[in-house]
Design a protein around this motif. Structure first.
Motif, PDB file in Angstrom:
ATOM      1  N   GLY A 142       0.798  -1.223   0.000  1.00  0.00           N
ATOM      2  CA  GLY A 142       0.000   0.000   0.000  1.00  0.00           C
ATOM      3  C   GLY A 142       0.828   1.269   0.000  1.00  0.00           C
ATOM      4  N   THR A 177      -4.008  -1.279  13.789  1.00  0.00           N
ATOM      5  CA  THR A 177      -5.265  -1.427  13.071  1.00  0.00           C
ATOM      6  C   THR A 177      -5.039  -2.407  11.943  1.00  0.00           C
ATOM      7  OG1 THR A 177      -4.649   0.422  11.669  1.00  0.00           O
ATOM      8  CG2 THR A 177      -6.190   0.872  13.465  1.00  0.00           C
ATOM      9  N   LEU A 178      -6.129  -3.006  11.515  1.00  0.00           N
ATOM     10  CA  LEU A 178      -6.042  -3.972  10.445  1.00  0.00           C
ATOM     11  C   LEU A 178      -6.594  -3.306   9.197  1.00  0.00           C
ATOM     12  CD1 LEU A 178      -5.162  -6.859  10.423  1.00  0.00           C
ATOM     13  CD2 LEU A 178      -7.495  -7.544  10.909  1.00  0.00           C
ATOM     14  N   LEU A 179      -5.818  -3.299   8.123  1.00  0.00           N
ATOM     15  CA  LEU A 179      -6.287  -2.625   6.917  1.00  0.00           C
ATOM     16  C   LEU A 179      -6.636  -3.648   5.852  1.00  0.00           C
ATOM     17  CD1 LEU A 179      -3.702   0.273   6.740  1.00  0.00           C
ATOM     18  CD2 LEU A 179      -6.058   0.370   7.510  1.00  0.00           C
ATOM     19  N   GLN A 180      -7.562  -3.239   5.010  1.00  0.00           N
ATOM     20  CA  GLN A 180      -8.031  -4.153   3.980  1.00  0.00           C
ATOM     21  C   GLN A 180      -6.885  -4.616   3.080  1.00  0.00           C
ATOM     22  OE1 GLN A 180     -11.235  -5.395   3.722  1.00  0.00           O
ATOM     23  NE2 GLN A 180     -10.269  -6.750   2.257  1.00  0.00           N
ATOM     24  N   ASP A 181      -5.979  -3.703   2.727  1.00  0.00           N
ATOM     25  CA  ASP A 181      -4.955  -4.150   1.772  1.00  0.00           C
ATOM     26  C   ASP A 181      -3.979  -5.148   2.390  1.00  0.00           C
ATOM     27  OD1 ASP A 181      -3.773  -2.182   3.227  1.00  0.00           O
ATOM     28  OD2 ASP A 181      -3.236  -0.908   1.531  1.00  0.00           O
ATOM     29  N   ALA A 409     -11.965 -22.745   4.643  1.00  0.00           N
ATOM     30  CA  ALA A 409     -13.412 -22.959   4.778  1.00  0.00           C
ATOM     31  C   ALA A 409     -14.024 -23.650   3.570  1.00  0.00           C
ATOM     32  CB  ALA A 409     -14.133 -21.643   5.060  1.00  0.00           C
TER      33      ALA A 409
ATOM     34  N   GLU B  47      -7.803   7.414   7.236  1.00  0.00           N
ATOM     35  CA  GLU B  47      -7.772   5.962   7.309  1.00  0.00           C
ATOM     36  C   GLU B  47      -8.047   5.496   8.741  1.00  0.00           C
ATOM     37  OE1 GLU B  47      -4.086   3.654   6.131  1.00  0.00           O
ATOM     38  OE2 GLU B  47      -5.348   3.529   4.349  1.00  0.00           O
ATOM     39  N   THR B  48      -8.535   4.292   8.842  1.00  0.00           N
ATOM     40  CA  THR B  48      -8.873   3.762  10.143  1.00  0.00           C
ATOM     41  C   THR B  48      -7.627   3.673  11.042  1.00  0.00           C
ATOM     42  OG1 THR B  48      -9.984   1.977  11.286  1.00  0.00           O
ATOM     43  CG2 THR B  48      -8.625   1.345   9.433  1.00  0.00           C
ATOM     44  N   ALA B 137     -11.518   5.011   6.793  1.00  0.00           N
ATOM     45  CA  ALA B 137     -11.425   4.323   5.512  1.00  0.00           C
ATOM     46  C   ALA B 137     -10.330   3.269   5.590  1.00  0.00           C
ATOM     47  CB  ALA B 137     -11.094   5.339   4.428  1.00  0.00           C
ATOM     48  N   GLY B 138     -10.387   2.328   4.664  1.00  0.00           N
ATOM     49  CA  GLY B 138      -9.266   1.399   4.509  1.00  0.00           C
ATOM     50  C   GLY B 138      -9.273   0.208   5.427  1.00  0.00           C
ATOM     51  N   GLY B 139     -10.184   0.197   6.395  1.00  0.00           N
ATOM     52  CA  GLY B 139     -10.235  -0.939   7.301  1.00  0.00           C
ATOM     53  C   GLY B 139     -10.923  -2.120   6.641  1.00  0.00           C
ATOM     54  N   LEU B 140     -11.251  -3.112   7.454  1.00  0.00           N
ATOM     55  CA  LEU B 140     -11.840  -4.306   6.868  1.00  0.00           C
ATOM     56  C   LEU B 140     -13.240  -4.035   6.345  1.00  0.00           C
ATOM     57  CD1 LEU B 140     -10.548  -7.112   9.161  1.00  0.00           C
ATOM     58  CD2 LEU B 140      -9.598  -6.102   7.108  1.00  0.00           C
ATOM     59  N   SER B 171      -3.674   4.316  -0.737  1.00  0.00           N
ATOM     60  CA  SER B 171      -5.123   4.312  -0.551  1.00  0.00           C
ATOM     61  C   SER B 171      -5.598   5.599   0.127  1.00  0.00           C
ATOM     62  CB  SER B 171      -5.536   3.098   0.276  1.00  0.00           C
ATOM     63  OG  SER B 171      -4.827   3.080   1.496  1.00  0.00           O
ATOM     64  N   ARG B 346     -17.435 -16.406  -1.722  1.00  0.00           N
ATOM     65  CA  ARG B 346     -16.398 -16.571  -0.707  1.00  0.00           C
ATOM     66  C   ARG B 346     -16.807 -15.891   0.591  1.00  0.00           C
ATOM     67  NH1 ARG B 346     -11.614 -14.483  -3.252  1.00  0.00           N
ATOM     68  NH2 ARG B 346     -12.120 -12.575  -2.155  1.00  0.00           N
ATOM     69  N   ARG B 347     -17.300 -14.671   0.461  1.00  0.00           N
ATOM     70  CA  ARG B 347     -17.602 -13.921   1.680  1.00  0.00           C
ATOM     71  C   ARG B 347     -18.778 -14.507   2.445  1.00  0.00           C
ATOM     72  NH1 ARG B 347     -14.671  -8.877   1.372  1.00  0.00           N
ATOM     73  NH2 ARG B 347     -12.713  -9.757   0.676  1.00  0.00           N
ATOM     74  N   ILE B 349     -19.682 -17.583   2.602  1.00  0.00           N
ATOM     75  CA  ILE B 349     -19.220 -18.780   3.321  1.00  0.00           C
ATOM     76  C   ILE B 349     -18.511 -18.362   4.603  1.00  0.00           C
ATOM     77  CG2 ILE B 349     -17.586 -20.686   3.272  1.00  0.00           C
ATOM     78  CD1 ILE B 349     -18.208 -21.029   0.334  1.00  0.00           C
ATOM     79  N   GLU B 350     -17.667 -17.348   4.469  1.00  0.00           N
ATOM     80  CA  GLU B 350     -16.943 -16.882   5.659  1.00  0.00           C
ATOM     81  C   GLU B 350     -17.918 -16.434   6.744  1.00  0.00           C
ATOM     82  OE1 GLU B 350     -13.009 -15.288   3.326  1.00  0.00           O
ATOM     83  OE2 GLU B 350     -14.234 -13.837   4.433  1.00  0.00           O
ATOM     84  N   ARG B 353     -19.767 -19.391   8.308  1.00  0.00           N
ATOM     85  CA  ARG B 353     -18.883 -20.176   9.174  1.00  0.00           C
ATOM     86  C   ARG B 353     -18.691 -19.458  10.500  1.00  0.00           C
ATOM     87  NH1 ARG B 353     -13.759 -19.875   8.933  1.00  0.00           N
ATOM     88  NH2 ARG B 353     -13.445 -20.781  10.976  1.00  0.00           N
ATOM     89  N   LYS B 360     -22.190 -21.946  18.493  1.00  0.00           N
ATOM     90  CA  LYS B 360     -21.854 -23.071  19.360  1.00  0.00           C
ATOM     91  C   LYS B 360     -21.580 -22.619  20.777  1.00  0.00           C
ATOM     92  CE  LYS B 360     -19.900 -25.680  15.614  1.00  0.00           C
ATOM     93  NZ  LYS B 360     -18.638 -25.669  14.864  1.00  0.00           N
TER      94      LYS B 360
END
Lengths: 487, 611
Positions: A142, A177-181, A409, B47-48, B137-140, B171, B346-347, B349-350, B353, B360
């Motif tokens: 990034g 922090t966790l970033l998407q990229d 998965a 950004e986050t 921005a930019g986080g998950l 970004s 894909r998403r 399913i994630e 899951r 549980k």
């Protein structure tokens, strides 16, 4: 499982392939063979300034990779075990030249050629840490400088065709922090060669723990909690997340904290605690303050340790640590670097042969599809790879693949099976793999193995999807092999 | 609006009408009449994890009980002046009072039904401006960026937050460009100077990166701060607190914002009007100059006409069916469904899951939260998928536009034609009847986030008309998911605990399947429409441009046939009109220079240079 047997079996296949293809693939096969003989390749990836070079230095116990404040790691840099110490610069045009390390033992700041022309740097060091794994330091994800990021992508295996220069395992550096990229970069690694990257061969390291909290509580407690949260989010992508205070670890492990620094710290420790706390609040204050040691010394200490390291060092002195060696030991202990090393050894070094053989088999399958993959030799090669994958010696590879299927998965498994398989497929003694106490008798172990076989046989026949059945066969085989070894 | 600006707007409108561009004239007048908001709104974006929330806390002087334990901000927090109170506002706009100390916690919970949090505190800063802390921005949850962008269109100023840990990322630059498309005042803030000894180096690196890669912002002010240091002052006596506020850089930021934003809230509105006027004038000038160039006696008229004719041929060629851009469009559109399906598969399913795992070990107390959380996740997924699609379409259209003609001009035309689709869409679903503010809209999109990227596309990229085809379905979907989820969630509460797990998993399967199907089929249906409308749109632009050139050439030819005397009179008239346009344009530029000296240079020179 004797590692050498696995490696030899794969090497045999390479030479058979060479003969069968009449030397047409000789260069690629030689490269793959070399790869089998070398330690596994572990790529350190993460965003710009995540602390990649700092961690590499800490793991090497030697300051080689430059870690300036600014963006500096612009080239993919490999650290191999080797003598004499030297640095090879590989250019994109294929030529190789030698680069001198700077007098302080670091990589030079300037390479003498435009960065864009450089493919990679290869540093050979007689460093014990490199006996078990080759480390690869990468440019940041990034980055605003796009080309640096592209270099990393290439390493992770997005270049087309057969790439013998990809990594076997990844260490993903995470920040507060966790970033998407970052997650995308892991995905990229995962998609390398189809299916080979996953929690099976990636771990996360939470660096720069000094960024956590509000600077007053114990940052490490916050870090441990955050690492757990990350593992929850990333559990299909990494096998573990370990926190480390990277800079402190680097300074301690590379013995950069000298006797004179220890003296300065001791002098600093004599200050009024309230005033000391006050000036430690910001680096600007610390450097500008009136203190019993001079400005240059204070700048040096902050650069070496950051606030968290300074606090730890001063606490160590309070607890009667004397001299640089003792302070370094104390800092190393608190930095969490031991945990990182242990995790890497556990996950990569002891699994090293499986990871490598798997990479090589994948590369062979890719080779077998070059130019349509219809020639007789290519078809034979694919058959041979299939056969070798079925060999008991190769069973760890099958386990790794099964684990990957679970992690990504693709396969749904029964309750609790994930934990069972994590242990069963993992390194460890037979009782441990069977989840028995270490003193369990052979009979108990055999009973446990038999039990496992029957459970998974049931699962196999009652669950019809091909993926699930394949997984069940692998698990069944694992228990069978254990059982056979106990007879 | 100042008299000078009002007078200018009248002059511009006259000029535009003389040119036969009445629609543009009316639009400009409407924009000018819209009242400026009472208290200017400053959005804090970035950004986050860059420290936006701590910065806002420091700025308004209000600290939540425990900051370290809070997760990332998930919904916007609006800070306004008033006696200490907080409320959660749900999607329908209904406020619910909540304890101040809980408000911030609620804002970090993505599963909360609140779509924004409003906090009132007594703070000197808030008397002059209102501050909005936005999700990063930019986080998950990448949809957050688009969500924030949507709300920004009416913001008066942006505080763009970066931190001292690392240089600006690609970004972030991208987000900055999008965020500031319509905002004149941007202030950069570097946070966490208390953690990073190298903050000055990072800041100058950042400034260099901005100057090189986003030159429009090269002159914006930068402030380095330590929010933590300032917040510590809240525990100290007032004197020490002031000193810490000073030392932390927060005081500097405050006075900068007050000077730039608060004292100029009316000015900012003027500035926006002036920039719009300037754009129209540039266009008018270009057309006139072209026409004169084609008909003029001096120089080489034949050459000019020849060039125009060649241009016209090229445009005609492009408008024909066998043009390559149409194939490109079609090929790329064919790839989209597969890409979408892959992500969706894909998403989901994630997600499934994850919830199965959670189910549980779920504690009875947490059961209530699961249904809304799942709905939020699915809605966010819809947002992400649409966002990805839109980015692709946007890039595609941009690349085609570049091939066609001067991209700036075409984008301008598109923007003019596609102004207000978003509000139309909102009208259609009965949400904007009560007069939505930009914050209300933000709220809607944060709950029904699937619609947000479409909205961002419509308002941010200037491709409103073409995107409108896609706006309706995702909003509909999101509302379907959201309300369906909500009602189902309500019904859970009446059931026995023992069967919760069973009920939940079957309900979840339904929701997931529904989401998958809707996302897949709605797109398949709408992509045809979108593609057609993009194609028609591009053709319209080509045709409009072509007919413009035809008119110019025709007029020039007619001129040539006329008697020399008439020709001269008409040329003189045109020269006069051109002079008028230029004079008005200069006046506009001069006005911009007086209201905003620092922003003048780039505004007067027309479009931002980094495009």
């Amino acid at each position: 499982m004797p590692a050498s047997e696995l490696i030899e079996r794969a090497a045999d296949l390479l030479s058979q392939t060479d003969a069968a293809t009449g030397g047409a693939l000789h260069d690629e096969l030689v490269a793959l063979e070399r790869r089998l003989r070398e330690p596994a390749r572990v790529a350190v990836i993460g965003r710009v300034k995540a602390g990649k070079s700092t961690l590499v230095n800490a793991l090497l116990g030697q300051r080689v990779a430059p870690t300036a404040v600014s963006e500096c790691t612009q080239v993919v840099t490999w650290f191999h075990y080797g003598q004499p110490q030297r640095v090879e610069m590989r250019l994109r045009d294929g030529s190789v030249s030698e680069v001198q390390l700077a007098p302080d033992g670091m990589l030079p700041r300037e390479l003498g050629v435009p960065v864009a022309a450089v493919d990679s740097l290869h540093v050979y060091l007689a460093n014990d840490a490199l006996r078990s794994m080759t480390l690869i330091d990468t440019p940041g994800i990034g980055s605003a400088h796009v080309s640096y990021s592209d270099a990393t992508k290439g390493l992770l295996g997005t270049s087309p065709g057969v790439d013998t220069d990809t990594a076997d395992a990844t260490v993903l550096l995470l920040n507060h922090t966790l970033l998407q990229d970052e997650v995308d970069a892991l995905e990229l690694f995962r998609s390398q060669a189809g299916e080979s990257g996953s929690a099976a061969n990636a771990v996360g390291v939470l660096t720069r723990v000094d960024q956590l909290g509000d600077g007053r509580g114990d940052v490490f407690e916050v870090a441990v909690e955050l690492a757990d949260q990350y593992l929850d989010v990333l559990d299909t992508a990494v096998a573990a997340v370990v926190p480390v205070a990277g800079l402190v670890a680097e300074t301690a492990e590379t013995a950069s904290l000298l006797e004179s620094d220890a003296r300065d710290l001791a002098t600093l420790a004599t200050m009024d605690p309230t005033e000391l706390r006050r000036i430690l609040r910001t680096p600007d204050r610390f450097v500008a303050a009136t203190a019993p040691i001079d400005t240059a010394a204070r700048e040096r200490l902050w650069t070496l340790l950051d606030r968290v390291g300074l606090q730890w060092a001063l606490a160590a002195i309070d607890e009667q640590a004397h001299g640089a060696a003792q302070i370094r030991k104390e800092l190393a202990l608190r930095s969490g670097i031991a945990d990182v090393k242990r995790t890497l050894t556990q996950r990569f070094a002891t699994q090293d042969h499986v990871l490598k053989v798997r990479s090589v088999l994948d590369a062979l399958v890719r080779l077998s599809y070059v130019d349509g993959g219809t020639s007789a030799a290519q078809q034979e090669l694919r058959t041979a790879v299939e056969e070798i994958r079925l060999d008991p010696v190769m069973h760890p590879v099958a386990e790794l693949e099964a684990w990957h299927a679970i992690c990504s998965a693709r396969v749904a498994i029964p309750d609790g099976a994930r934990d069972e398989l994590r242990v069963l497929f993992g390194p460890g003694s037979t009782p441990m793999r069977l989840r028995l106490p270490s003193g369990a008798s052979t009979d108990e172990q055999r009973a446990a193995a038999r039990d496992g076989m029957s459970r998974w046989r049931t699962f196999m026949v009652t669950n019809a999807t091909p993926d699930e059945a394949r997984l069940a066969r692998t698990v069944l085989r694992s228990y069978q092999l254990i059982w056979e070894s106990l007879v | 609006m100042s008299d000078a600006v009002g007078e200018l707007v009248t002059r511009v409108a006259t000029v535009l009408r003389a040119d036969g561009r009445g629609v543009a004239a009316t639009q400009l007048e409407v924009l000018a009449r819209r009242p400026a908001s009472d208290v200017p709104v400053v959005f804090v974006v970035g950004e986050t994890g860059r420290g936006k929330s701590a910065l806002v806390d420091a700025l308004v002087g209000h600290r939540p009980s425990s900051h370290a334990a809070l997760g990332p901000t998930a919904v916007p927090i609006v800070y306004a002046h008033g006696s200490a109170a907080a409320e959660l506002v749900d999607a329908a706009g209904a406020p619910r009072a909540v304890a101040l100390e809980l408000a911030r916690v609620a804002a970090t919970d993505a599963g909360t039904f609140a779509s924004r949090v409003k906090i009132s505190v007594e703070s000197p800063v808030l008397e002059h401006l209102s501050v909005v802390d936005t999700p990063g921005a930019g986080g998950l949850d990448s949809g957050q960026a688009a969500l924030t962008l949507q709300a920004l269109s009416d913001a008066d100023a942006l505080v763009f937050v970066v931190d001292a840990s690392a240089p600006l990322r690609a970004s972030e630059l991208q987000f900055l460009r999008k965020a500031s498309a319509r905002i004149d005042t941007v202030v950069f803030v570097v946070t966490k100077t208390d953690l990073h000894r190298g903050w000055q180096t990072i800041m100058s690196d950042d400034q260099r990166i901005v100057a090189q890669q986003a030159p429009r912002f090269a002159d914006c002010p930068w402030v380095a701060v330590s929010s933590q240091l300032c917040l510590e002052g809240l525990d100290e006596d007032p004197e020490e607190a002031t000193a810490l506020r000073e030392e932390s850089g927060i005081a500097a930021l405050e006075s900068l914002l007050l000077a730039r934003v608060s004292e100029r809230s009316a000015t900012l509105h003027d500035l926006n009007v002036l920039r719009a006027a300037l754009g129209q004038l540039n266009l008018a000038e270009r057309m006139l100059a072209q026409r004169m160039g084609a008909g003029t006696d001096d120089g080489a008229p034949a050459d000019a006409q020849h060039r125009l004719a060649a241009d016209r041929e090229r445009l005609k060629e492009l408008a024909r069916d066998r043009s390559t851009w149409m194939q490109t469009l079609e090929t790329e559109f064919r790839k989209l469904p597969a890409e979408r399906q892959q992500i969706i598969g894909r998403r989901t399913i994630e997600i499934r899951r994850r919830y199965e795992e959670q189910l549980k070990q779920v504690k009875p107390a947490d059961e209530d939260a699961m249904a809304p959380a799942l709905v939020a996740d699915l809605t966010a997924l819809a947002g992400q998928v649409n966002e990805a699609t839109i980015t692709r379409v946007e890039m595609l259209v941009r690349s085609i536009l570049k091939d066609l003609d001067d991209p700036g001009q075409l984008e301008h035309d598109i923007r003019e034609l596609g102004a207000t689709t978003l509000d139309d869409q909102l009208d259609a679903i009965h949400l904007s009847r009560s007069g939505l503010s930009h914050l209300d809209r933000l709220s809607i999109f944060s709950t029904f986030s699937a619609g947000r990227s479409m909205a961002g596309f419509a308002s941010g990229s200037g491709l409103g008309v073409t995107a409108s085809a896609l706006i309706a379905p995702p909003i509909g979907l999101a509302i379907g998911l959201g309300l369906g989820g909500f009602f189902a969630f309500q019904s859970f509460r009446n059931r026995r605990r023992e069967i919760f797990a069973h009920e939940f998993s079957s309900w979840m399967r339904d929701q997931v399947v529904y989401a998958q199907q809707t996302l897949t089929t709605s797109f398949a249906r709408d992509s045809v429409e979108l593609q057609t409308s993009i194609r028609g749109y591009l053709r319209d632009i080509l045709a409009a441009r072509e007919s413009e050139i035809t008119t110019v050439i025709g007029a020039a030819e007619a001129d040539a046939r006329k008697a020399a005397a008439t020709r001269q009179t008409e040329a003189a008239q045109m020269r006069h009109r051109l002079q008028e346009v230029r004079a008005v344009r200069q006046r506009a530029a001069a006005l911009i220079a007086t209201v905003a000296p620092t922003d003048a240079a780039r505004s007067a020179s027309g479009r931002p240079t980094e495009r």
